[in-house]
Design a protein around this motif. Structure first.
Motif, mmCIF file in Angstrom:
data_model
loop_
_atom_site.group_PDB
_atom_site.id
_atom_site.type_symbol
_atom_site.label_atom_id
_atom_site.label_comp_id
_atom_site.label_asym_id
_atom_site.label_seq_id
_atom_site.Cartn_x
_atom_site.Cartn_y
_atom_site.Cartn_z
ATOM 1 N N GLN A 1 0.809 -1.214 0.000
ATOM 2 C CA GLN A 1 0.000 0.000 0.000
ATOM 3 C C GLN A 1 0.839 1.259 0.000
ATOM 4 O O GLN A 1 0.368 2.314 -0.354
ATOM 5 N N ARG B 1 -8.542 -2.065 -6.455
ATOM 6 C CA ARG B 1 -9.451 -2.138 -5.306
ATOM 7 C C ARG B 1 -8.797 -1.522 -4.077
ATOM 8 O O ARG B 1 -9.415 -0.785 -3.327
ATOM 9 N N GLY B 2 -7.486 -1.831 -3.923
ATOM 10 C CA GLY B 2 -6.744 -1.273 -2.798
ATOM 11 C C GLY B 2 -6.713 0.245 -2.864
ATOM 12 O O GLY B 2 -6.936 0.934 -1.867
ATOM 13 N N ARG C 1 -8.769 2.143 -4.339
ATOM 14 C CA ARG C 1 -10.123 2.657 -4.100
ATOM 15 C C ARG C 1 -10.396 2.751 -2.595
ATOM 16 O O ARG C 1 -10.886 3.754 -2.102
ATOM 17 N N GLU C 2 -10.005 1.694 -1.888
ATOM 18 C CA GLU C 2 -10.199 1.707 -0.432
ATOM 19 C C GLU C 2 -9.405 2.838 0.200
ATOM 20 O O GLU C 2 -9.880 3.565 1.063
ATOM 21 N N ALA D 1 -10.955 6.129 -0.365
ATOM 22 C CA ALA D 1 -12.106 6.318 0.508
ATOM 23 C C ALA D 1 -11.627 6.758 1.877
ATOM 24 O O ALA D 1 -12.182 7.691 2.475
ATOM 25 N N ARG D 2 -10.572 6.119 2.343
ATOM 26 C CA ARG D 2 -10.066 6.483 3.665
ATOM 27 C C ARG D 2 -9.508 7.899 3.675
ATOM 28 O O ARG D 2 -9.715 8.652 4.613
ATOM 29 N N PRO E 1 -17.863 6.219 4.438
ATOM 30 C CA PRO E 1 -16.822 5.629 3.602
ATOM 31 C C PRO E 1 -17.219 5.620 2.128
ATOM 32 O O PRO E 1 -16.372 5.620 1.258
#
Lengths: 717, 148, 131
Positions: free
Chosen positions: A371, A480-481, A483-484, A487-488, A499
């Motif tokens: 990440q 996807r990572g 995107r998460e 959001a955070r 979220p």
């Protein structure tokens, strides 16, 4: 290595040789002693015989002298005494000879007989003791006794004279015989001594040879032993033998000590070697396997193929009080004896570095997944932009998967996919690059590389696409990572606990086209042209930095772009901007040389036109060379030489809209893959628009895109 | 995350099965990611995987392909049962062979067989599903590897 | 091979029991042995069936699958060996990891053949076990 059997036999040989030397010496000495004794006694006899030989003549002389004395009436006393002494000596010498055995008895007898014939004549002579003379006044004369004595002497003298030669001859013959015998004995002694000496010399030589051989052999054995020790000391693998009780033998290589950090291997059970270093389950499997090695059931190849210790993870003391994992490779070889398996030779190697290297490679690949690198760039990116991008990237990758899904069996069918894959990926990469989402751009770039490599492969099969689909999967996971993460980040920035905030944002952009001309709308500058402008400025700055150039980007009218065209316009401008930065704008030095301002100027102008909208994109770079474009097209097999020669300048310039065309050979993240302008053209055509290019070599390149009125429905990225 | 060698283990296991059992290797088509429910063929042999990896591995094939495969294996029983048997055996062989790379802790179940084009596959949530078309002669089957 | 009490004077055929949960595999093994010196005395589709058949048919040789419903192959091997220690067991399984092979051998198996296999590989594996 010692060979005790051979050594013992060699030692026995040496001892035998020594014993033989002693025996031979003893035999020679005994025989020699006897011969010497014999010779000595022979010499005594010989001496006696020599003396005897002279006596017959002496006796004859003395008898003659005695007669002479008697004739001249002189004193006979001492001649008589001398004769007596001579005869006594003769008898004595004869007795010596007679005692001597082995002399020719006949000759002996003849001497004896002859001498006995002397005796009756000599005896009266010797026995005479009276006065032989009568002394008267008239003189002296023989007395009666004297006359008898004289007659006896005369007889004896005559006999002696007559037989002296014979007796002498016989005695001489005896002496000669004795002489011959003694010489023969001496010769034998010499021969014996010589033979003895030779034998001893021979034996000594043999013993010496054996001794030398033994020494040499001992040295060889010692060297062999040393070599074995050196091998065991230096070899990198741990070697040891296991006995039928699965215990380690007395000899092992030093590497074993290093591998296991202990020294007490002799008699150690194999199980103990691994206990507490591997899991109980692994230990159990290992022990079972070792037992099987002794079994009748197990054939060598089968056993080799099921060796569960080929790569064994073991936990070791790291020397600092902690534990560390190491990987060991065990190999087992059965050593056969007359009664089946005698030992099992075990070789242990440390393959930790190999395993770790492989793992590092894998981790490096997976780390690309981490990440951390997502964060870089994203902190600066507008979450809304990122979210929009993620949507379009996901859609693009979905399309990639759809292309992959097309059934294919032949090389041609597989190959057909490549162009579409490249186009789609290239476009996603461009957007990611523009947003400075390098973690994504790199991944797409990598995937694009894979696809590019496939183009060069001769016979494509489904197997070639396995890495592609895996990479695609990884890329989707990464998206996807991201995107998460986005959001955070949004949650953090907005302080909003919701979220899903970013996910709903794209819908806010759906603004009716009619209102798009109104810059007063609050969201427009931020989410439409303004957002695009900011992004393009960032991209221009980044491109300039990456390529060591200076670029001034002037934008106008981007706020006018209807939503329906926003995505396309964005893609097109990004692509053209990249092309301008890579191909068009010259490096500062080159520009100075041609009296151009150091900073290249790129202008983008969007405005309404009679039939709809128009986008002008112009850079003041090197321009396009129709000839260079033609050559490139020929080189890339897009055109034949003749076809290229037939093109006019206009048609040559249009080559850059052909799929798969690029004027740059090397591949970079930003341009040069030959899928640049064709993507732009395709997107423009898809909207029912047109694209044209004009250039002045050395001065500028200008693209003009004409688009029809935007339809009512908002476009989907 | 499934590695290339791991995916290749399954792929090679499948193509090799055809080569060994029917003396004619299969080739693979273009692999792709599973989206939604895959189009299933007539017979599907499923192996559940637990332990080191979790999920399912399944082989789905049309009746026609299985029929030819049985013929090549000198079988003369082309009953429904025989088809089920074969498709299960293929799935079992592919998964069992995969232990060579995954190790003892790659626990595989006895094959279960589903028929029909809408079987309910017990996908493991979070697993990544790769679809590998298996081409053999004129027929096409699919191998789906869906593992965590 | 140990000679058995029920040897019929002449050379006794090797008695083979086939254990596999797949009919197809069972038939394949059976077919491959039709002409040889081997007499197939039974086929079973799981461990329990195999044990029962073994008691009745007294096989010399067993081909054994491992992954089977109702008593897997590993357990079945040790039971068979208990029944008749001279029995030779060839494991025929798709399970390709080493620990499984070691486990099977430890239970008393004599050989290991990986699925898929060719007739030739099968015959070689059997030949190695009985001759």
């Amino acid at each position: 290595m010692q060979l005790p059997g051979a050594d013992r036999s060699r030692r026995l040989l040496a001892a035998g040789a020594a014993a033989a030397v002693v025996t031979v010496m003893a035999l020679v000495l005994i025989a020699g002693f006897r011969l010497a004794t014999q010779i000595r006694s022979s010499l005594g006899v010989l001496q006696a015989t020599s003396a005897l030989q002279t006596y017959p003549a002496v006796i004859a002389q003395q008898l003659a002298a005695l007669r002479g004395q008697l004739d001249t009436l002189e004193y006979t006393g001492h001649v008589h005494a001398e004769l007596g002494a001579t005869i006594h000596k003769f008898n004595q010498a004869l007795a010596v000879i007679e005692r001597r055995r082995g002399l020719d008895p006949a000759a002996m007898r003849r001497v004896g007989r002859l001498w006995r014939a002397y005796r009756p004549l000599l005896a009266p002579v010797l026995a005479f003791s009276a006065e032989p003379y009568d002394d008267t006044d008239t003189g002296s004369s023989l007395s009666a006794a004297g006359r008898a004595y004289d007659a006896q002497v005369r007889r004896a003298q005559l006999f002696a004279q007559e037989h002296a030669r014979e007796l002498h001859g016989r005695l001489a013959a005896l002496a000669a015989e004795l002489q011959a015998r003694t010489a023969a004995a001496a010769a034998r002694l010499r021969t014996l001594l010589l033979a003895g000496v030779l034998t001893v010399l021979g034996l000594a030589a043999a013993a010496l040879y054996l001794q030398i051989a033994r020494t040499r052999h001992e040295r060889a054995a010692r060297e062999a032993q040393e070599q074995t020790r050196d091998i065991l000391k230096t070899v990198r693998e741990g070697f040891f033998l296991l006995d039928a009780d699965y215990r380690i033998g007395a000899v092992w290589s030093e590497a074993l000590t290093r591998l296991f950090g202990r020294n007490d291997f002799a008699g150690l059970a194999f199980e103990e070697l691994l206990r507490d270093r591997v899991s109980a389950e692994t230990l159990a499997t290992a022990v079972k396997y070792i037992r099987l090695l002794w079994g009748e059931r197990a054939r060598e190849n089968l056993m080799k193929s099921i060796n569960p210790l080929g790569q064994l993870e073991v936990s070791m003391d790291n020397g600092r009080g902690g534990r560390e994992s190491r990987y060991l490779q065990f190999d087992f070889h059965r050593v056969m004896g007359p009664k089946g398996v005698k030992h099992v030779l075990c070789a242990v190697g440390d393959i930790t570095s190999n395993v770790l290297l492989a793992r590092e490679l894998q981790e490096a690949q997976e780390n690309a997944h981490s990440q951390l690198d997502m964060m870089v760039g994203m902190l600066h990116a507008d979450p809304l932009q990122v979210s929009t991008f993620l949507d379009s990237a996901s859609a693009g990758l979905k399309h990639v998967n759809t292309i992959l899904k097309e059934p294919a069996r032949t090389d041609a069918e597989f190959r057909k996919k490549l162009a579409g894959l490249s186009r789609e990926l290239h476009s996603i990469k461009g957007e990611a690059s523009a947003l400075n989402l390098m973690s994504i751009a790199q991944r797409v770039h990598h995937l694009e590389d894979m696809v590019g490599e496939l183009k060069g492969k001769s016979e494509l099969t489904g197997n070639d696409f396995l890495p592609v689909v895996l990479k695609l999967d990884e890329l989707l996971a990464h998206l996807r990572g991201v995107r998460e993460m986005t959001a955070r980040l949004v949650t953090l920035k907005d302080g909003s606990p919701e979220p899903g905030a970013t996910m709903s944002v794209p819908q806010l952009r759906v603004v009716p086209a009619e209102q798009s001309g109104a810059p007063s709308a609050l969201e427009r500058p931020a989410r439409g042209g303004g957002e695009l402008a900011t992004m393009l400025q960032q991209l221009a700055a980044k491109l300039a930095q990456d390529h060591g150039k200076r670029i001034t980007l002037t934008l106008s009218g981007l706020g006018e772009v209807p939503d329906a065209y926003l995505a396309t316009i964005k893609d097109c401008v990004i692509q053209m901007l990249r092309n301008a930065a890579v191909h068009g704008i010259e490096p500062s030095e080159a520009r100075r040389a041609t009296a151009k301002p150091e900073a290249g100027e790129v202008r983008v102008d969007f405005h309404r036109s009679e039939k709809g909208y128009e986008l002008l994109f112009q850079d003041d770079g090197a321009g396009l060379s129709p000839e260079a474009l033609k050559q490139a097209a020929v080189r890339k097999n897009i055109l034949t030489g003749e076809e290229a020669a037939a093109l006019d300048n206009r048609a040559a310039l249009a080559l850059i809209f052909r799929p798969g065309f690029s004027t740059r050979e090397e591949v970079s993240m930003d341009a040069g893959r030959g899928v640049g302008m064709d993507v732009v053209a395709r997107a423009v055509y898809a909207l029912g628009g047109k694209i044209g290019v004009s250039t002045n070599p050395g001065r500028f390149t200008r693209f003009k895109i004409a688009l029809p009125e935007a339809s009512q429905a908002p476009a989907v990225a | 995350m499934l590695r290339e060698e791991e995916l290749k283990t399954f792929v090679d296991g499948t193509t090799q099965y055809f080569e060994v059992a029917a003396q004619q290797p299969a080739t693979i088509g273009s692999p792709y990611l599973l989206e939604g429910e895959p189009a299933m063929h007539d017979y599907t042999g499923i192996i559940s995987v637990s332990g080191k990896r979790e999920g399912v591995v399944y082989f789905t094939a049309p009746r026609a392909m299985l029929t030819v495969l049985l013929m090549k294996m000198q079988e003369n029983d082309f009953s429904h049962e025989s088809m089920r048997d074969l498709v299960g055996e293929v799935a079992n062989t592919i998964s069992g062979n995969a232990r060579r790379d995954f190790g003892h802790d790659f626990v595989i179940s006895v094959p279960s067989v589903l028929t029909g084009d809408k079987p309910d596959i017990p996908h493991k949530p979070g697993a990544r599903s790769f679809v590998i078309p298996i081409n053999w002669r004129s027929h096409s089957a699919k191998l789906v590897v869906s593992l965590t | 091979m140990s000679t058995d009490s029920n040897a019929d004077g002449g050379r006794r055929q090797v008695r083979l029991l086939i254990v596999d949960d797949s009919n197809i595999v069972r038939r394949r093994i059976e077919r491959s042995q039709r002409l040889g010196e081997i007499e197939v005395v039974g086929t079973a589709s799981n461990g329990i069936e195999a044990l029962e058949l073994a008691r009745r048919t007294d096989p010399d040789l067993v081909t054994m699958d491992l992954t089977m419903p109702q008593m897997d192959g590993i357990e079945c091997i040790s039971r068979l060996i208990e029944l008749k220690p001279s029995m030779r067991i060839l494991v025929i399984s798709a399970l390709a990891d080493k620990a499984t092979a070691v486990q099977a051998m430890e239970q008393g198996a004599n050989g290991f053949l990986h699925k898929p296999f060719t007739d030739r590989q099968l015959n070689d594996a059997i030949a190695e076990l009985i001759f």
